[in-house]
Scaffold this motif. Structure first.
Motif, PDB file in Angstrom:
ATOM      1  N   LYS A   6       0.833  -1.209   0.000  1.00 34.00           N
ATOM      2  CA  LYS A   6       0.000   0.000   0.000  1.00 34.00           C
ATOM      3  C   LYS A   6       0.867   1.257   0.000  1.00 34.00           C
ATOM      4  N   GLU A   7       1.937   1.245   0.793  1.00 29.07           N
ATOM      5  CA  GLU A   7       2.846   2.398   0.820  1.00 29.07           C
ATOM      6  C   GLU A   7       3.505   2.598  -0.542  1.00 29.07           C
ATOM      7  N   LEU A  30       1.033   4.190  -2.924  1.00 23.56           N
ATOM      8  CA  LEU A  30       0.905   5.619  -2.621  1.00 23.56           C
ATOM      9  C   LEU A  30       2.121   6.393  -3.123  1.00 23.56           C
ATOM     10  N   LEU A  52      -6.954   0.858  -0.257  1.00 19.42           N
ATOM     11  CA  LEU A  52      -6.687   2.301  -0.204  1.00 19.42           C
ATOM     12  C   LEU A  52      -7.920   3.117  -0.569  1.00 19.42           C
ATOM     13  N   GLU A  85     -10.122   3.161   2.416  1.00 18.66           N
ATOM     14  CA  GLU A  85      -9.571   4.078   3.423  1.00 18.66           C
ATOM     15  C   GLU A  85      -9.609   5.534   2.945  1.00 18.66           C
ATOM     16  N   GLU A  86     -10.063   5.742   1.707  1.00 21.75           N
ATOM     17  CA  GLU A  86     -10.171   7.067   1.088  1.00 21.75           C
ATOM     18  C   GLU A  86      -8.824   7.777   0.961  1.00 21.75           C
ATOM     19  N   LYS A  87      -7.751   7.005   0.794  1.00 23.06           N
ATOM     20  CA  LYS A  87      -6.420   7.587   0.581  1.00 23.06           C
ATOM     21  C   LYS A  87      -6.169   7.841  -0.902  1.00 23.06           C
ATOM     22  N   ILE A  88      -6.878   7.105  -1.758  1.00 18.86           N
ATOM     23  CA  ILE A  88      -6.788   7.344  -3.200  1.00 18.86           C
ATOM     24  C   ILE A  88      -8.193   7.490  -3.764  1.00 18.86           C
ATOM     25  N   ASN A 131       1.990   9.248  -5.850  1.00 14.89           N
ATOM     26  CA  ASN A 131       2.459  10.558  -5.408  1.00 14.89           C
ATOM     27  C   ASN A 131       3.480  11.140  -6.384  1.00 14.89           C
ATOM     28  N   ILE A 133      -3.837  10.103  -5.889  1.00 14.08           N
ATOM     29  CA  ILE A 133      -3.850  10.398  -4.454  1.00 14.08           C
ATOM     30  C   ILE A 133      -5.039  11.300  -4.142  1.00 14.08           C
ATOM     31  N   ASN A 134      -5.705  11.029  -3.026  1.00 10.02           N
ATOM     32  CA  ASN A 134      -6.819  11.867  -2.575  1.00 10.02           C
ATOM     33  C   ASN A 134      -6.232  13.012  -1.762  1.00 10.02           C
ATOM     34  N   LYS A 135      -6.185  14.201  -2.345  1.00 13.80           N
ATOM     35  CA  LYS A 135      -5.556  15.357  -1.693  1.00 13.80           C
ATOM     36  C   LYS A 135      -6.553  16.182  -0.933  1.00 13.80           C
TER      37      LYS A 135
END
Length: 59
Positions: free
Chosen positions: A4-5, A8, A41, A44-47, A12, A57-59
């Motif tokens: 996952k990292e 991201l 992801l 988790e709403e990270k993307i 990114n 990426i979800n900014k």
């Protein structure tokens, strides 16, 4: 670094949304593993998916 990292990190560093296959290609990780990480992801709403099958990426 877990998958996952890595996903991201790849997203990114990208200036545009990427497909799962492109993320797999850049990271050198199996696409099935990437797809699993993308699913988590997104939950988790990270993307986000700005268009079908593309992720950023979800900014």
């Amino acid at each position: 670094m877990d998958i996952k990292e890595k996903v991201l990190e790849v997203l990114n560093n990208s200036e545009e949304p990427l497909k799962g296959g492109q993320i797999a290609e850049v990271s050198g990780i199996d696409k099935k593993e990437i797809d699993k990480a993308i699913k988590e992801l997104k939950k988790e709403e990270k993307i986000i998916s700005p268009k079908r099958c593309f992720y950023s990426i979800n900014k």
